[in-house]
Scaffold this motif. Structure first.
Motif, mmCIF file in Angstrom:
data_model
loop_
_atom_site.group_PDB
_atom_site.id
_atom_site.type_symbol
_atom_site.label_atom_id
_atom_site.label_comp_id
_atom_site.label_asym_id
_atom_site.label_seq_id
_atom_site.Cartn_x
_atom_site.Cartn_y
_atom_site.Cartn_z
ATOM 1 N N LEU A 1 0.829 -1.198 0.000
ATOM 2 C CA LEU A 1 0.000 0.000 0.000
ATOM 3 C C LEU A 1 0.868 1.255 0.000
ATOM 4 N N ALA A 2 1.933 1.232 0.788
ATOM 5 C CA ALA A 2 2.842 2.368 0.844
ATOM 6 C C ALA A 2 3.526 2.600 -0.495
ATOM 7 N N LYS A 3 3.856 1.514 -1.198
ATOM 8 C CA LYS A 3 4.501 1.670 -2.505
ATOM 9 C C LYS A 3 3.563 2.346 -3.504
ATOM 10 N N GLU A 4 2.252 2.111 -3.369
ATOM 11 C CA GLU A 4 1.291 2.775 -4.251
ATOM 12 C C GLU A 4 1.298 4.283 -4.020
ATOM 13 N N TYR B 1 4.843 7.012 9.229
ATOM 14 C CA TYR B 1 4.870 6.714 10.661
ATOM 15 C C TYR B 1 3.925 5.563 11.000
ATOM 16 N N ILE B 2 4.379 4.704 11.933
ATOM 17 C CA ILE B 2 3.543 3.659 12.511
ATOM 18 C C ILE B 2 3.456 3.923 14.021
ATOM 19 N N GLY B 3 2.612 3.160 14.698
ATOM 20 C CA GLY B 3 2.360 3.438 16.111
ATOM 21 C C GLY B 3 3.357 2.819 17.058
ATOM 22 N N LEU B 4 4.632 2.986 16.777
ATOM 23 C CA LEU B 4 5.692 2.398 17.594
ATOM 24 C C LEU B 4 6.661 3.493 18.015
ATOM 25 N N VAL B 5 6.905 3.592 19.338
ATOM 26 C CA VAL B 5 7.756 4.658 19.851
ATOM 27 C C VAL B 5 8.608 4.105 20.998
ATOM 28 N N ALA B 6 9.826 4.621 21.121
ATOM 29 C CA ALA B 6 10.730 4.238 22.219
ATOM 30 C C ALA B 6 10.686 5.315 23.286
ATOM 31 N N TYR B 7 10.453 4.915 24.518
ATOM 32 C CA TYR B 7 10.384 5.858 25.622
ATOM 33 C C TYR B 7 11.775 6.083 26.219
ATOM 34 N N ALA C 1 5.571 -9.407 15.755
ATOM 35 C CA ALA C 1 6.647 -9.542 14.775
ATOM 36 C C ALA C 1 7.234 -8.171 14.486
ATOM 37 N N THR C 2 8.525 -8.121 14.188
ATOM 38 C CA THR C 2 9.174 -6.846 13.864
ATOM 39 C C THR C 2 9.840 -6.945 12.504
ATOM 40 N N PHE C 3 9.939 -5.805 11.839
ATOM 41 C CA PHE C 3 10.431 -5.796 10.455
ATOM 42 C C PHE C 3 11.398 -4.633 10.225
ATOM 43 N N TRP C 4 12.441 -4.585 11.059
ATOM 44 C CA TRP C 4 13.438 -3.537 10.941
ATOM 45 C C TRP C 4 14.355 -3.773 9.744
ATOM 46 N N ILE D 1 7.639 3.058 8.426
ATOM 47 C CA ILE D 1 7.871 2.208 7.257
ATOM 48 C C ILE D 1 8.644 3.038 6.239
ATOM 49 N N HIS D 2 9.709 2.479 5.729
ATOM 50 C CA HIS D 2 10.646 3.207 4.882
ATOM 51 C C HIS D 2 10.597 2.618 3.473
ATOM 52 N N VAL D 3 10.181 3.441 2.512
ATOM 53 C CA VAL D 3 10.072 2.987 1.124
ATOM 54 C C VAL D 3 11.072 3.761 0.285
ATOM 55 N N LYS D 4 11.913 3.034 -0.450
ATOM 56 C CA LYS D 4 12.867 3.671 -1.354
ATOM 57 C C LYS D 4 12.309 3.636 -2.769
ATOM 58 N N GLY D 5 11.640 4.716 -3.151
ATOM 59 C CA GLY D 5 11.072 4.769 -4.489
ATOM 60 C C GLY D 5 9.919 3.796 -4.661
ATOM 61 N N LYS D 6 9.357 3.750 -5.850
ATOM 62 C CA LYS D 6 8.193 2.911 -6.108
ATOM 63 C C LYS D 6 8.558 1.468 -6.428
ATOM 64 N N ARG D 7 9.840 1.199 -6.679
ATOM 65 C CA ARG D 7 10.223 -0.156 -7.110
ATOM 66 C C ARG D 7 11.022 -0.906 -6.047
ATOM 67 N N ASP D 8 10.935 -0.451 -4.831
ATOM 68 C CA ASP D 8 11.666 -1.112 -3.752
ATOM 69 C C ASP D 8 11.171 -2.549 -3.613
ATOM 70 N N PRO D 9 12.010 -3.556 -3.842
ATOM 71 C CA PRO D 9 11.559 -4.951 -3.800
ATOM 72 C C PRO D 9 11.429 -5.494 -2.380
ATOM 73 N N ASN D 10 11.986 -4.800 -1.397
ATOM 74 C CA ASN D 10 11.985 -5.306 -0.033
ATOM 75 C C ASN D 10 10.588 -5.217 0.567
ATOM 76 N N THR D 11 9.977 -6.369 0.864
ATOM 77 C CA THR D 11 8.597 -6.395 1.334
ATOM 78 C C THR D 11 8.504 -6.372 2.844
ATOM 79 N N TYR D 12 9.480 -6.918 3.525
ATOM 80 C CA TYR D 12 9.314 -7.140 4.957
ATOM 81 C C TYR D 12 10.202 -6.235 5.809
ATOM 82 N N SER D 13 11.486 -6.271 5.605
ATOM 83 C CA SER D 13 12.388 -5.561 6.517
ATOM 84 C C SER D 13 12.602 -4.132 6.050
ATOM 85 N N ASN D 14 11.672 -3.232 6.437
ATOM 86 C CA ASN D 14 11.786 -1.855 5.960
ATOM 87 C C ASN D 14 11.488 -0.816 7.039
#
Length: 223
Positions: free
Chosen positions: A133-136, A147-153, A170-173, A189-202
């Protein structure tokens, strides 16, 4: 006819103008009373209509347009599954990807204001759905963050906004992330351009005042 004492003799008719005066006074009084009543009723109706219109405007402003699809099992249709219009279905949740960027705190407040929260990711399937969805929505820029709902105190322990234990999900760093936890305390969630093939660890941890897009999540409505 008047007698010598100035009195009206019996059987003598009273002039018409003298006879009509009491009736005229009564008619004027009744007309005045009706006019006051009409003004009072008009004022009340205007106030009532203005109040109703204000409530109607508030109702319109607070209303949400929903998009629903049949909710069916293997045997029969059980009802309808609904998300706000413009949100995306996946399993039991609705997701919204923002068109603008904000800091993490502003993003959390914005999602809360829509009756949702920054997304809490619980499974590989959900992570894959969100990444696609983010790639779209990703731009042609070098990178796009959501941003996702994860924060370090302060104790550098990660926590989800809904208090789900971080250790139970599960974590996907990205490789090498998270790092610099003393300053970079918000996850995206970190997307590098529209063709980023990495689906999980981002996932990437960033400075919380960084302006990023956001993903809001709320439970589907079942009708």
């Amino acid at each position: 006819m008047m007698n010598e004492q100035g009195r009206v003799s019996p059987g003598t008719a009273v002039p018409a103008e003298e006879r009509s005066c009491p009736r005229l006074n009564i008619c004027l009084f009744l007309g005045f009373a009706l006019a006051i009543k009409a003004v009072f009723v008009t004022v009340c109706l205007v106030a009532l209509l203005n109040g109703s219109y204000s409530q109607y405007k508030i109702l319109l402003q607070n209303s949400t347009e929903w998009y629903c699809v049949p909710s069916s099992s293997a045997e029969k249709m059980d009802g309808w599954t609904c998300c706000p219009k413009g949100w995306r279905f996946f399993q039991a949740s609705c997701y919204f990807l923002s068109p603008d960027t904000m800091s993490w705190a502003e993003s959390e407040q914005n999602c809360t204001g829509m009756g949702s929260q920054l997304v809490v990711i619980n499974s590989k399937a959900e992570q894959e759905f969100l990444f696609n969805l983010a790639k779209e929505k990703a731009t042609n820029m070098y990178e796009t963050k959501f941003y996702i709902g994860l924060v370090a105190y302060d104790n550098r322990q990660w926590r989800w906004v809904d208090q789900t234990p971080y250790e139970n999900t599960a974590t996907f760093w990205k490789p090498g992330e998270p790092n610099f936890l003393f300053v970079e305390k918000c996850a995206a969630i970190h997307v590098k351009g529209k063709r980023d093939p990495n689906t999980y660890s981002n996932w990437n941890n960033v400075l919380c005042f960084t302006n990023c897009y956001r993903i809001c999540e709320q439970a589907v409505k079942l009708l």
